[in-house]
Enzyme design. Structure first.
Site, PDB file in Angstrom:
ATOM      1  N   LYS A 199      -8.374   3.600   1.447  1.00 45.75           N
ATOM      2  CA  LYS A 199      -7.532   4.776   1.226  1.00 45.75           C
ATOM      3  C   LYS A 199      -7.588   5.321  -0.196  1.00 45.75           C
ATOM      4  CE  LYS A 199      -4.531   2.666   3.827  1.00 45.75           C
ATOM      5  NZ  LYS A 199      -5.587   2.049   4.683  1.00 45.75           N
ATOM      6  N   TYR A 256     -10.134  -6.259  12.243  1.00 42.70           N
ATOM      7  CA  TYR A 256      -9.428  -5.816  11.047  1.00 42.70           C
ATOM      8  C   TYR A 256      -9.381  -6.927   9.995  1.00 42.70           C
ATOM      9  CZ  TYR A 256      -5.907  -4.112   7.849  1.00 42.70           C
ATOM     10  OH  TYR A 256      -5.260  -3.701   6.713  1.00 42.70           O
ATOM     11  N   LYS A 311     -16.778  27.268 -31.982  1.00 41.74           N
ATOM     12  CA  LYS A 311     -17.183  26.694 -30.701  1.00 41.74           C
ATOM     13  C   LYS A 311     -16.525  27.327 -29.490  1.00 41.74           C
ATOM     14  CE  LYS A 311     -19.146  22.978 -30.220  1.00 41.74           C
ATOM     15  NZ  LYS A 311     -20.391  22.634 -29.637  1.00 41.74           N
ATOM     16  N   GLN A 362      -7.887  -2.030   3.612  1.00 38.67           N
ATOM     17  CA  GLN A 362      -6.859  -1.248   2.926  1.00 38.67           C
ATOM     18  C   GLN A 362      -7.436  -0.522   1.704  1.00 38.67           C
ATOM     19  OE1 GLN A 362      -2.664  -2.553   2.840  1.00 38.67           O
ATOM     20  NE2 GLN A 362      -3.000  -2.943   0.677  1.00 38.67           N
ATOM     21  N   ASN A 396     -16.855  25.957 -25.579  1.00 35.11           N
ATOM     22  CA  ASN A 396     -17.507  24.895 -24.810  1.00 35.11           C
ATOM     23  C   ASN A 396     -17.283  25.030 -23.307  1.00 35.11           C
ATOM     24  OD1 ASN A 396     -18.432  23.642 -27.163  1.00 35.11           O
ATOM     25  ND2 ASN A 396     -16.524  22.484 -27.395  1.00 35.11           N
ATOM     26  N   THR A 418     -39.811  25.012 -12.740  1.00 38.59           N
ATOM     27  CA  THR A 418     -40.090  23.681 -12.181  1.00 38.59           C
ATOM     28  C   THR A 418     -40.300  22.796 -13.410  1.00 38.59           C
ATOM     29  OG1 THR A 418     -42.489  23.966 -12.093  1.00 38.59           O
ATOM     30  CG2 THR A 418     -41.262  24.638 -10.135  1.00 38.59           C
ATOM     31  N   HIS A 419     -39.878  21.559 -13.324  1.00 37.43           N
ATOM     32  CA  HIS A 419     -39.933  20.642 -14.482  1.00 37.43           C
ATOM     33  C   HIS A 419     -39.187  21.224 -15.692  1.00 37.43           C
ATOM     34  CE1 HIS A 419     -43.292  18.691 -12.251  1.00 37.43           C
ATOM     35  NE2 HIS A 419     -43.607  19.947 -11.975  1.00 37.43           N
ATOM     36  N   ASN A 447      -2.720  -2.138  12.917  1.00 35.31           N
ATOM     37  CA  ASN A 447      -4.178  -1.995  12.814  1.00 35.31           C
ATOM     38  C   ASN A 447      -4.679  -0.727  13.513  1.00 35.31           C
ATOM     39  OD1 ASN A 447      -3.911  -4.375  11.519  1.00 35.31           O
ATOM     40  ND2 ASN A 447      -4.994  -5.626  13.032  1.00 35.31           N
ATOM     41  N   GLU A 475     -18.798  20.779 -17.482  1.00 41.46           N
ATOM     42  CA  GLU A 475     -19.098  19.383 -17.814  1.00 41.46           C
ATOM     43  C   GLU A 475     -18.252  18.426 -16.978  1.00 41.46           C
ATOM     44  OE1 GLU A 475     -19.115  18.809 -22.225  1.00 41.46           O
ATOM     45  OE2 GLU A 475     -19.209  20.991 -22.197  1.00 41.46           O
ATOM     46  N   SER A 479       0.817  -1.224   0.000  1.00 41.80           N
ATOM     47  CA  SER A 479       0.000   0.000   0.000  1.00 41.80           C
ATOM     48  C   SER A 479       0.846   1.267   0.000  1.00 41.80           C
ATOM     49  CB  SER A 479      -0.970   0.000   1.178  1.00 41.80           C
ATOM     50  OG  SER A 479      -0.276  -0.135   2.405  1.00 41.80           O
ATOM     51  N   SER A 492     -13.038  23.913 -30.100  1.00 40.61           N
ATOM     52  CA  SER A 492     -13.140  22.639 -30.800  1.00 40.61           C
ATOM     53  C   SER A 492     -11.988  22.529 -31.790  1.00 40.61           C
ATOM     54  CB  SER A 492     -14.481  22.578 -31.535  1.00 40.61           C
ATOM     55  OG  SER A 492     -14.385  21.740 -32.668  1.00 40.61           O
TER      56      SER A 492
HETATM   57  N1  ARG Z   1      -1.610  -1.142   4.894  1.00 48.01           N
HETATM   58  C1  ARG Z   1      -2.554  -1.587   5.838  1.00 48.01           C
HETATM   59  C2  ARG Z   1      -3.889  -0.901   5.612  1.00 48.01           C
HETATM   60  O1  ARG Z   1      -3.894   0.033   4.894  1.00 48.01           O
HETATM   61  C3  ARG Z   1      -2.068  -1.285   7.224  1.00 48.01           C
HETATM   62  C4  ARG Z   1      -2.578  -2.222   8.268  1.00 48.01           C
HETATM   63  C5  ARG Z   1      -1.976  -3.554   8.065  1.00 48.01           C
HETATM   64  N2  ARG Z   1      -2.348  -4.459   9.087  1.00 48.01           N
HETATM   65  C6  ARG Z   1      -2.196  -5.776   8.936  1.00 48.01           C
HETATM   66  N3  ARG Z   1      -2.559  -6.516   9.906  1.00 48.01           N
HETATM   67  N4  ARG Z   1      -1.722  -6.288   7.861  1.00 48.01           N
HETATM   68  O2  ARG Z   1      -4.915  -1.281   6.097  1.00 48.01           O
END
Ligand code: ARG
Length: 457
Positions: free
Chosen positions: A324, A316, A282, A321, A284, A154-155, A109, A289, A22, A276
């Site tokens: 993120k 966990y 044009k 993961q 735009n 409206t509409h 964790n 958009e 990660s 364009s």
């Molecule tokens: N990279 C992991 C995550 O984003 C960190 C936690 C990892 N924990 C584990 N027990 N492997 O969730």
């Protein structure tokens, strides 16, 4: 070499490694990771788990790593699994044995939950600033158009006259609620999970409140399983972002419509429009958009995480993961959209004449005509029917309520007098709607004043 070397033998398979790693995306939490480790180490020293010498070495080491990452002197070792292992390994490389003690009474964790909470607390704060700029822009432009009469729809059918100020302030209200939602969400983001360990807390007598205060959290989390297994603070952030970008998207859609020759209520500044490659004429509204188009992406992130969470047993699981990339992408997306929106709006040219002309067609004053009759003692339902017939008569004759002769009005009902023309005058129709929250210039002025106060709060 991996952290868990001991239990497992040999090198990790590269195909698993690619899936598992990660660092490529969680490296953006390096500041939070280091700040969190500094607070953790300080606390370990305070409760006697680390000696002052060890604690001191850790603080110095982490501070150096932070400043070298900031300056670019140190770069991420892309072999590392994640940001947590990278920082710990780098620290140990620099200071040796004390570095190996940093992770006492901690798991990745609870560490990752901490980092992400800190990161989202920081980012939502930054987002709030951009949101403020956008709201201020809506207010500023609205203030210039208190008297600019335009059709309210409206509409998507012309309905009753409003002003451009009132229309723009509707968006200011939406964005103010988005701001409040983000603030409310931040309250729950700011629950401090460290001390939850891998899932079952720890036997060390940790001072969790100390870490909580050190890092500016609001309270410590109540349940270790929940603290490492839950991601509803991320879901809430994504929900806030989804609602926010949905609001931007609605406005963007109106800009696209208003830029069309069919409407021509507005023209974007050339710097905020595109051309364009083949059609020389044009201009735009790509920016608008894209605001509209990016919305699906943010919703997608919300769905990603909702789906990732739905079947997870406590506590966990590595599925977490996936939170993120989803939330980072949503944050980046909303941030670039907000940043582009304000200058686009600020530099746009509105055409009050076109708006006024559009409002003059389509019998937007028909309700006011009925209200005029109500004022002369006729029950609303009857007045409504009479006005409807008059509109039909105008359509047949190619006239408007403003140009229909008084004799025709009186043929329909004897209650009509000369004053009917004042009643159906568009500007009067708007000015009369001075109910709190209405479009009359004096009511919108109050609205603007209140919005400014809310913005400062
Ligand atoms: N990279 C992991 C995550 O984003 C960190 C936690 C990892 N924990 C584990 N027990 N492997 O969730």
């Amino acid at each position: 070499m991996k952290l868990w070397q001991g239990r497992l033998e040999g090198e990790i398979d590269q195909r698993l490694n690619k899936l598992n790693q990660s660092l490529p995306f969680d490296m953006r939490m390096y500041r939070q990771d280091i700040r969190g480790s500094m607070a953790h180490a300080k606390m370990l020293e305070k409760i006697g788990v680390l000696t002052p010498e060890e604690g001191g070495a850790i603080q110095t080491g982490l501070r150096e790593i932070l400043s070298e990452l900031e300056s670019g002197k140190l770069s991420f070792d892309m072999e590392a699994e994640d940001i947590h292992t990278f920082v710990e390994a780098e620290l140990t490389r620099r200071i040796g044995k004390p570095g190996k003690k940093l992770h006492t009474a901690r798991s990745r964790n609870d560490q990752v939950a901490l980092d992400l909470r800190m990161y989202l607390a920081d980012e939502t704060q930054i987002l709030e600033t951009s949101l403020h700029t956008a709201i201020a822009t809506f207010i500023e432009v609205a203030e210039k158009h208190l008297e600019t009469v335009m059709p309210g729809y409206t509409h998507l059918q012309r309905a009753q006259p409003v002003t451009l100020a009132h229309h723009l302030m509707a968006y200011a209200q939406m964005l103010l609620r988005d701001r409040d939602r983000l603030r409310d969400c931040r309250e729950r983001i700011l629950e401090m999970p460290l001390g939850s360990g891998a899932l079952a807390g720890t036997g060390y007598p940790l001072d969790r409140d100390f870490v909580c205060r050190e890092l500016g959290f609001r309270k410590v989390s109540e349940n270790s399983l929940d603290a490492v297994g839950d991601r509803d603070f991320v879901l809430e952030t994504l929900s806030c972002l989804s609602i926010l970008i949905m609001h931007l998207s609605r406005f963007a859609e109106e800009i696209c419509l208003w830029c069309s020759w069919e409407f021509k209520f507005v023209s974007l500044d050339d710097r905020f429009a595109t051309g364009s490659s083949i059609m020389p004429q044009k201009k735009n509204p790509d920016l608008a958009e894209l605001l509209r188009g990016k919305t699906g992406r943010v919703y997608g992130s919300l769905m990603t995480l909702l789906t990732a969470l739905k079947g997870l047993p406590l506590a966990y699981n590595k599925d977490l993961q996936e939170d993120k990339e989803a939330v980072f992408d949503a944050l980046d997306t909303v941030e670039i959209c907000l940043d582009a929106l304000s200058p686009m709006l600020q530099t746009a040219t509105f055409f009050p004449d076109r708006m006024q002309r559009a409002a003059a067609e389509g019998f937007l004053n028909a309700t006011d005509l009925a209200d005029y009759l109500v004022g002369r003692g006729i029950p609303f339902r009857d007045a409504y029917a009479i006005s409807g017939k008059l509109v039909r008569l105008c359509v047949e004759k190619g006239l408007t309520l403003e140009t229909l002769p008084l004799s025709e009005y009186q043929k329909m009902h004897p209650a009509f007098e000369e004053g009917v023309y004042d009643a159906v005058n568009l500007n009067n129709c708007v000015r009369r709607r001075k109910v709190y929250g209405g479009p009359a210039p004096e009511a919108v002025r109050v609205q603007i004043e209140n919005a400014r106060k809310a913005l400062e709060a």
